[in-house]
Design an enzyme around this catalytic site. Sequence first.
Site, PDB file in Angstrom:
ATOM      1  N   GLY A  31       1.768  11.323  10.022  1.00 34.29           N
ATOM      2  CA  GLY A  31       3.196  11.579   9.870  1.00 34.29           C
ATOM      3  C   GLY A  31       3.878  10.525   9.021  1.00 34.29           C
ATOM      4  N   ALA A  32       5.217  10.392   9.196  1.00 40.26           N
ATOM      5  CA  ALA A  32       6.024   9.507   8.349  1.00 40.26           C
ATOM      6  C   ALA A  32       5.695   9.811   6.885  1.00 40.26           C
ATOM      7  CB  ALA A  32       5.796   8.037   8.689  1.00 40.26           C
ATOM      8  N   GLY A  36       3.342  10.078  -1.412  1.00 42.39           N
ATOM      9  CA  GLY A  36       1.879   9.951  -1.460  1.00 42.39           C
ATOM     10  C   GLY A  36       1.220  11.098  -0.687  1.00 42.39           C
ATOM     11  N   HIS A  37       1.739  11.378   0.520  1.00 39.44           N
ATOM     12  CA  HIS A  37       1.202  12.503   1.303  1.00 39.44           C
ATOM     13  C   HIS A  37       1.468  13.819   0.575  1.00 39.44           C
ATOM     14  CE1 HIS A  37       2.132   9.545   4.628  1.00 39.44           C
ATOM     15  NE2 HIS A  37       0.865   9.795   4.856  1.00 39.44           N
ATOM     16  N   GLN A  61      -6.898   3.892  16.717  1.00 38.62           N
ATOM     17  CA  GLN A  61      -7.182   3.099  15.517  1.00 38.62           C
ATOM     18  C   GLN A  61      -6.222   1.931  15.344  1.00 38.62           C
ATOM     19  OE1 GLN A  61      -6.434   6.642  12.913  1.00 38.62           O
ATOM     20  NE2 GLN A  61      -5.710   5.114  11.460  1.00 38.62           N
ATOM     21  N   LYS A 151      -5.388   4.931  -1.677  1.00 40.03           N
ATOM     22  CA  LYS A 151      -4.721   3.706  -1.228  1.00 40.03           C
ATOM     23  C   LYS A 151      -5.523   3.051  -0.102  1.00 40.03           C
ATOM     24  CE  LYS A 151      -0.956   1.407   0.560  1.00 40.03           C
ATOM     25  NZ  LYS A 151      -1.154   1.833   1.952  1.00 40.03           N
ATOM     26  N   SER A 188       3.860   4.278   4.541  1.00 36.68           N
ATOM     27  CA  SER A 188       4.822   4.557   5.607  1.00 36.68           C
ATOM     28  C   SER A 188       5.425   3.259   6.140  1.00 36.68           C
ATOM     29  CB  SER A 188       4.138   5.316   6.742  1.00 36.68           C
ATOM     30  OG  SER A 188       3.558   6.495   6.233  1.00 36.68           O
TER      31      SER A 188
HETATM   32  O1  PAF Z   1      -4.968   7.526   6.808  1.00 35.46           O
HETATM   33  C1  PAF Z   1      -4.457   7.935   7.864  1.00 35.46           C
HETATM   34  O2  PAF Z   1      -3.280   8.334   7.925  1.00 35.46           O
HETATM   35  C2  PAF Z   1      -5.274   7.923   9.146  1.00 35.46           C
HETATM   36  O3  PAF Z   1      -6.153   6.848   9.168  1.00 35.46           O
HETATM   37  C3  PAF Z   1      -6.037   9.253   9.379  1.00 35.46           C
HETATM   38  C4  PAF Z   1      -7.043   9.519   8.293  1.00 35.46           C
HETATM   39  C5  PAF Z   1      -5.044  10.400   9.455  1.00 35.46           C
HETATM   40  C6  PAF Z   1      -6.794   9.191  10.706  1.00 35.46           C
HETATM   41  O4  PAF Z   1      -5.930   8.990  11.777  1.00 35.46           O
END
Ligand code: PAF
Length: 281
Positions: A31-32, A36-37, A61, A151, A188
């Site tokens: 999200g956020a 780039g996304h 993570q 990135k 983000s």
């Molecule tokens: O790059 C990210 O946003 C995260 O590490 C991912 C790949 C969505 C895994 O949670």
Amino acid sequence: VIVVRTLAELRATLAAARLGRRSVGLVPTMGALHTGHRRLIEQAVAQNDVVVLSVFVNPTQFDDPADLAAYPRTQEADLALAEAAGVSVYFAPAPDEVYPPGFRTTVALRGPIVDGFEGAQRGAGHFNGVTTVVTKLLSMVRPDRAYFGEKDAQQLRVVRALVADLNLGVDIVPVATVREPDGLALSSRNGRLTVADRERALGLSRCLFTARAAFESGVRDSEGLVRVGARVLAEHGVEPEYLAVVDGSSFEPVDRIDGEAVLVVAATVGGTRLIDNVPLR
Ligand code: PAF
């Protein structure tokens, strides 16, 4: 865009696409969403019939609970961007849907690809969290292709290694880093920078560009390139966590560049941890 929150809804939504042999692309995100996304989504839309955007702030993570708590959550804006960019399915599962009570599996890579750099700085748990959730998301969605930003260069290499090791049968498509006009790589986390810190943060991209220019003018020894880059960081008052030349596929440090390499940097600026990189080819 269809919003789904459970695996059952996701499977039901994708069933028709599978019957019709339509291709499915997955863009995994936390999200956020930013431009780039958006670039990842646009690439996925161009190459697939159906695009699933997953939005899941993966707790496993994050090495630092404060970082997880502070991670921006902007659902309304994310949905609007997803819709405008052409996402078909917006998959936003709750943590319990991904990790039901009793969940007991970790997918963990071994070796230099996960030990150095982000693995060393953020702890072994970081990449284990990434590889476990990516395996879950790929199993849940079963896409033909999945899109990852350059990135996060080490994450991209780790995901490629995961997919190869486990024969996951998905094409991993890398998408180039998007930058602000002044060079700052979109993240983000940039929203947390004060005006003064944002100016210092420009040290990262400027350091990489200056070292890349030296590479392009013929410098091939890593020490020389790092020296050039370190000077630019120092001019911006930024202390690197790491600044190094690594092999493009193994992510191990190299002394001299004779194949594809990547110059990687990480630094904390005003409490915000930033990473960036440029390929040297
Ligand atoms: O790059 C990210 O946003 C995260 O590490 C991912 C790949 C969505 C895994 O949670």
